[in-house]
Each structure stands twice: as structure tokens, then as C-alpha cells.
Scaffold this motif. Structure first.
Motif, mmCIF file in Angstrom:
data_model
loop_
_atom_site.group_PDB
_atom_site.id
_atom_site.type_symbol
_atom_site.label_atom_id
_atom_site.label_comp_id
_atom_site.label_asym_id
_atom_site.label_seq_id
_atom_site.Cartn_x
_atom_site.Cartn_y
_atom_site.Cartn_z
ATOM 1 N N LYS A 62 9.662 -6.929 -49.220
ATOM 2 C CA LYS A 62 7.962 -6.839 -49.874
ATOM 3 C C LYS A 62 8.087 -7.743 -51.223
ATOM 4 N N VAL A 63 6.744 -7.975 -50.983
ATOM 5 C CA VAL A 63 6.568 -8.365 -52.549
ATOM 6 C C VAL A 63 5.210 -7.629 -52.501
ATOM 7 N N LEU A 64 4.333 -7.795 -53.594
ATOM 8 C CA LEU A 64 3.197 -7.150 -54.235
ATOM 9 C C LEU A 64 2.781 -8.129 -54.103
ATOM 10 N N VAL A 65 0.994 -8.000 -53.359
ATOM 11 C CA VAL A 65 -0.066 -9.188 -53.811
ATOM 12 C C VAL A 65 -0.982 -8.845 -53.530
ATOM 13 N N PRO A 66 -2.386 -10.097 -54.604
ATOM 14 C CA PRO A 66 -3.678 -9.171 -54.491
ATOM 15 C C PRO A 66 -4.685 -8.712 -53.677
ATOM 16 N N ASP A 67 -5.191 -7.510 -53.504
ATOM 17 C CA ASP A 67 -5.191 -6.642 -52.371
ATOM 18 C C ASP A 67 -6.873 -7.169 -52.063
ATOM 19 N N ASP A 68 -7.178 -8.567 -52.649
ATOM 20 C CA ASP A 68 -8.297 -9.693 -51.550
ATOM 21 C C ASP A 68 -7.580 -10.573 -50.694
ATOM 22 N N TRP A 69 -5.760 -10.574 -51.125
ATOM 23 C CA TRP A 69 -5.666 -11.629 -50.152
ATOM 24 C C TRP A 69 -6.003 -11.364 -48.511
ATOM 25 N N GLY A 70 -5.651 -12.715 -48.238
ATOM 26 C CA GLY A 70 -6.148 -12.114 -46.061
ATOM 27 C C GLY A 70 -5.070 -12.427 -45.581
ATOM 28 N N VAL A 71 -4.262 -11.808 -46.475
ATOM 29 C CA VAL A 71 -2.721 -11.763 -46.059
ATOM 30 C C VAL A 71 -1.714 -10.643 -45.337
#
Lengths: 454, 110
Positions: free
Chosen positions: B101-110
Motif C-alpha cells: 500500500k502507498v499513499l498518494v494525493p486524492d486527486d490522482w486518478g489511480v
């Protein structure tokens, strides 16, 4: 600037054999390389040579050459393969016969050998060369079984020499895989042993071609859904210049995909420190490597640097291990995971009762956590699982008794179980692997040309 | 920030040398590189593989191609020809790492 085109037609012994003809038919090439030898392959060849001393090479390379010979000659493509395995001279002799039978008695078969260290192990010991395990540092004296094979990984210059002497086909014993590609580049461009940047570029070209279709869309984790026509996968081609420049591509009209994402997966495949990719001829640094998508299945690769080679050849040795057998049963819903675990326990209890002893075992429940264990996202109540137990035993009789026990569990064991395949599983003998290093000063590659005008 | 599997922002391939496995991990877009650099550390990868890696993990960085190479020692139960595991050659180890698991910005469409 002089440019040549090299195709990679095989990634391991057992890979697609129609790729060779597809590469020949699909467009112009100057060379095709075929990499037969993985670590595991040498142990398979060793088992075959034990049964028949005339074997020990990739025997199905010979009919493949017979089939492709007309096109190889028509298109003026030269073929380089490490199909010689543990018996390159035997392989070359078979190829001379094939060429003669095919009405091409003038074909010259180059053979690179001398990598077999078995005849010299005692003299090495006398010289104080211990052939320590290069990962653990353990002495050769600690090898726990009889040594079956020992081979040095030669570089590309012997292959280039065979080509310089007019070979149409070159077969080798153990060379580093990339040498199959670097060899023709040295031959064509006249590169010298101290031109490290050039040798490194050629080596990395070889690294990108040595695994065949894995560099052009096969086994692509970055978007397999978008790879066109894997059934007609176009195997990779390197267009290389005399300055070491490289464009990777595939033949037009064939399946597969050549993009930076595809190529990066192969670039990183089976490497260690990217600043020091070590082969016999050079130490390559790919930390500054860049890729540029030229579109239309063409990728430019640049930025590879080279450093002087080490003073040693890598050595692969193999020795006798134990016997391995894998047994198992399919269990179905409901509670199939609990049934599978109980089934495995029951097998182990039965072996204890029967007095069957083994060195090691491993239980895996496929469909639950069989391959990735603690890393798995476990499904709580799957429809079906396969319970597999792998055993390591001292002898084949013990392995066979384990195989007989498992089938009784269909009637005498945990319910709703069935075999995965017809028939009883059979054991195989393990050949274990011992990597080492040896000073280059005590081993010499041999190059010979077989066949050709009498 | 949102938590996603590494597979959403990276892909990779793995293979073996003896009892060593390497996982080549590639950012799907250049902007994903720094997330992997910060969060997919050698120590975390070592922990992720647990008993599958009994040796060490070293990470090598290749920023020019937005990729990393993780080298895991003592990771195949003795090596390809003697391992009792199902994946004796580490072919699926990169896929196993994709579950991290990794944390990414909410607005990344992934």
C-alpha cells in the motif's frame, strides 16, 4: 555509419521455436541469436549427459537449424546460439552433418568451448583455487554432494573470432548471455577489448535481446491487455551502430509491442547493482541510461557507460541434491481451506505412521495463499483450493511411497477431494547450483571451425 | 491522501540469480517516481516479503528511467533448482510487491 540488425529468437531452452522462422520471414536481419542456457538449463543438460555422454547440448536446436537453413542462407543471416551447453563440440558435429545432408557442405560451424572446468578441478585445488560460493563465501569442500558440472562464463571475443574466421553458425558452451550479441558487434565494428563504453553498449543490447519475447510484449506487467497479438509475438530486434547506438524494434506486421515501459521491464530483469553489471568483457553502468519512444514500435536507448572488466570469470557448478516430489488434492466448498489444511496434516500423520522420513517439506494452499503466503489478500471462503505438499527426500523410493500415500486420501481422507491430474505424480532428482569465480589467467576459451570446404 | 496498491502507480518484473531475487519496479508516470522513492523503502520491502526473504534487501535507484531495482538475498528457499516453493524462480515476486500500500494525493486518478 555502419548499422547491423540483430534479432533475439529464444529466451530459454523450451521457448517458442517458431520465433526463429518468424524473425527470418518478417524482414531483413544480419544476425539472430538464441539463448538456451539458464542456470536451471545446465542442470537439465547435466542429467541428460549422465544418461548419454553424446548428449548434453540442446538437441532440438539441430532440427531447428535444418528447417531454417534455406532462409538463413538466402537472407544471409548468421546464427549464434549457446545451444552447445555442456557439449558444444557434439552440437557442432551434429550441425556439420545437418548442413551436409541439406546440400550445404560448405557451411562453416564455429564452436566456442573450453568452458568445461570439470577436467581441471583437481589441478585448480592444487593451485589453491577454492571456487568458493560467491554469495555465501563457503569453501568448495562444503559442497554437500558430488559435483556434476563446472563451467566458466566466457565473453564475446571468442564468438567474434569464430565470425572473423568465416563461421556461418556459431555454437558455444557457457558464455554470458549478452556475449551472443556483443560477439557479432565486435566482429562487424572491430571493437577492441579496452573500448569499454562500446562493449558496455553491446552488452546491454545483448541483455535486452537475450530473453526473446519478454522484451517485446511477452510477460509485460505494465499493461498486458494492450499488447497486440501475443500468439504472433514479434521477437525483439536491435538496430545497432558502430558507435554502440541502439534502436530496439520488432518486425512490422507481427504481434507484440516495443515501448519504453516494455523495454524497462526487460532492462531490469535479473540484474543486481545497475552501476556494475558484470560480464567477462566489461562492467556496464546503466544508471544514466535513457529511453526515447520514437513511435511505431521503435525505442532509442542511450547513455550506457563501461568500465574495465574484473580479473575473474563467473563459474556455475552443479551438484547432486535430493529427490523432490509434489503431491496434492483439490478440495471444494464448503470450508475448503479448512479441509485442505486438515488434509495436509493428515498426509503428514500418515507418513509418520508409515515410518516415511523426508528431509524437508512445504505445504501450499493454491487459491488461498499458496504462492505468496503472508503477502496474499486471502479470500475467506473460496469455492475451491488445491492443497500441495512438496517434499525433499533422500531417495526416489521414499518419494514414490509419498506419491502412493496421497492417492489413498480420496477414499480415506478429508471429504470432497479429487486429484488435479490423472495418474500418480513422479519424483525428480534435484541438481543444486553453486556459483563461483575463477581467475581468468587459468582458463582459456577455445575456438574452432568445423565443416566448410574440405 | 488516499491509500492504493503500488500496482496503481507502478509495474515491474522479477527474476532470479541463485537464491537471490530482483524486482525491477517502474513508475507508470514520471510524477509517481517520488512517491515510490519516499515510501517503498528497502526496509519496508524487506518487511513486506517476511519469511520469503531471509536475507537483505537493497534498493538501487534509476531516476532517468523512473525505476528502482530491489535485490533480495536468500529469497528463494535455496534457489531455483532446489526450492520446494511453487514459484521457484521468483517470477511473481514483483507482482507480490505490487500489493504494497502507498499513499498518494486524492486527486490522482489511480
Amino acid at each position: 555509419m555502419k548499422t547491423i540488425r540483430i534479432g533475439g529468437a529464444l529466451g530459454f531452452w523450451g521457448d517458442r521455436t517458431d520465433a526463429l522462422m518468424d524473425l527470418l520471414r518478417g524482414g531483413p536481419l544480419d544476425y539472430i541469436i538464441m539463448d538456451y542456457l539458464a542456470e536451471i538449463t545446465m542442470s537439465i543438460l547435466q542429467k541428460q549427459r549422465q544418461k548419454n555422454p553424446g548428449m548434453g547440448y540442446a538437441h532440438d536446436f539441430v532440427p531447428l537449424v535444418r528447417e531454417s537453413l534455406p532462409l538463413l542462407r538466402k537472407n544471409r543471416v548468421r546464427l549464434i546460439a549457446d545451444a552447445g551447453g555442456l557439449n558444444p563440440l557434439g552440437c557442432a558435429e551434429a550441425l556439420v552433418n545437418v548442413a551436409r545432408d541439406a546440400g550445404c557442405p560448405g557451411m562453416k560451424i564455429g564452436v566456442v568451448y573450453g568452458d568445461d572446468l570439470m577436467p581441471h578441478l583437481e589441478s585448480f585445488a592444487g593451485m589453491g583455487i577454492d571456487l568458493r560460493h560467491f554469495e555465501t563465501g563457503a569453501s568448495r569442500k562444503e559442497i554437500p554432494g558430488p559435483i556434476l558440472s563446472a563451467n566458466a562464463y566466457f565473453g564475446a571475443f571468442p564468438i567474434a573470432e569464430a565470425l572473423d574466421r568465416g563461421a556461418d553458425i556459431v555454437v558455444t558452451g557457457r558464455v554470458n548471455d549478452a556475449a551472443l550479441v556483443l560477439g557479432p558487434m565486435i566482429h562487424e565494428f572491430g571493437w577492441r577489448p579496452e573500448q569499454y563504453d562500446l562493449l558496455a553498449r553491446g552488452t546491454m543490447t545483448g541483455h535486452l535481446l537475450e530473453c526473446g519475447g519478454q522484451a517485446s510484449g511477452g510477460n509485460f506487467n505494465g499493461g498486458w491487455q494492450g499488447v497486440p497479438d501475443l500468439a504472433n509475438l514479434g521477437f525483439p530486434i536491435g538496430e545497432v551502430g558502430e558507435d554502440g547506438s541502439l534502436v530496439m524494434t520488432i518486425h512490422p506486421g507481427q504481434g507484440g509491442l516495443m515501448t519504453p515501459a516494455v523495454l524497462k521491464e526487460q532492462l531490469l530483469y535479473e540484474i543486481g547493482d545497475p552501476a556494475a553489471y558484470i560480464v567477462a568483457d566489461v562492467v556496464s553502468d546503466i544508471t544514466q541510461l535513457e529511453m526515447e519512444d520514437l513511435g511505431n514500435n521503435r525505442v532509442r536507448v542511450r547513455g550506457v557507460r563501461g568500465h574495465p572488466p574484473t580479473a575473474t570469470y563467473k563459474v556455475s557448478m552443479s551438484y547432486e541434491g535430493g529427490y523432490q516430489i509434489s503431491v496434492g488434492l483439490v478440495y471444494t466448498w464448503p470450508d475448503c481451506v479448512a479441509k485442505a489444511k486438515a488434509g495436509a496434516d493428515l498426509v503428514l500423520k500418515r507418513l509418520e505412521k508409515l515410518g516415511i522420513r523426508y528431509r524437508d517439506h512445504l505445504v501450499s494452499i493454491l487459491g488461498y495463499d499458496g504462492v505468496h503466503g503472508t503477502m496474499s489478500f486471502k479470500v475467506e471462503d473460496p469455492d475451491e483450493v488445491y492443497m500441495r505438499i512438496a517434499f525433499l527426500t533422500d531417495d526416489s523410493q521414499t518419494a514414490d511411497r509419498i506419491s502412493r500415500e496421497i492417492v489413498t486420501h480420496v477414499l480415506c481422507g478429508i471429504p470432497a477431494a479429487c486429484p488435479l491430474e490423472a495418474g500418480r505424480p513422479s519424483p525428480h532428482k534435484q541438481v543444486a547450483y553453486w556459483p563461483s569465480l575463477i581467475p581468468k589467467s587459468v582458463v582459456s576459451p577455445c575456438v574452432d571451425i568445423k565443416g566448410g570446404p574440405a | 491522501m488516499k491509500e492504493v496498491a503500488l500496482a496503481r502507480i507502478a509495474h515491474g518484473r522479477s527474476g532470479d540469480k541463485g537464491d537471490t531475487v530482483n524486482c525491477g519496479i517502474i513508475a507508470r508516470k514520471p510524477e509517481y517516481y517520488s512517491v515510490i522513492e519516499e515510501q517503498v523503502t528497502a526496509a519496508r520491502v524487506r518487511e513486506h516479503f517476511g519469511i520469503f526473504c531471509r536475507g537483505t534487501v537493497i534498493r538501487y535507484d534509476l531516476p532517468k528511467i523512473h525505476a528502482f531495482n530491489f535485490v533480495l538475498t536468500h529469497a528463494l528457499g535455496g534457489g531455483g533448482t532446489v526450492s520446494l516453493r511453487i514459484d521457484t524462480q521468483g517470477k511473481t515476486y514483483a507482482a507480490a510487491l505490487m500489493r504494497m500500500k502507498v499513499l498518494v494525493p486524492d486527486d490522482w486518478g489511480v
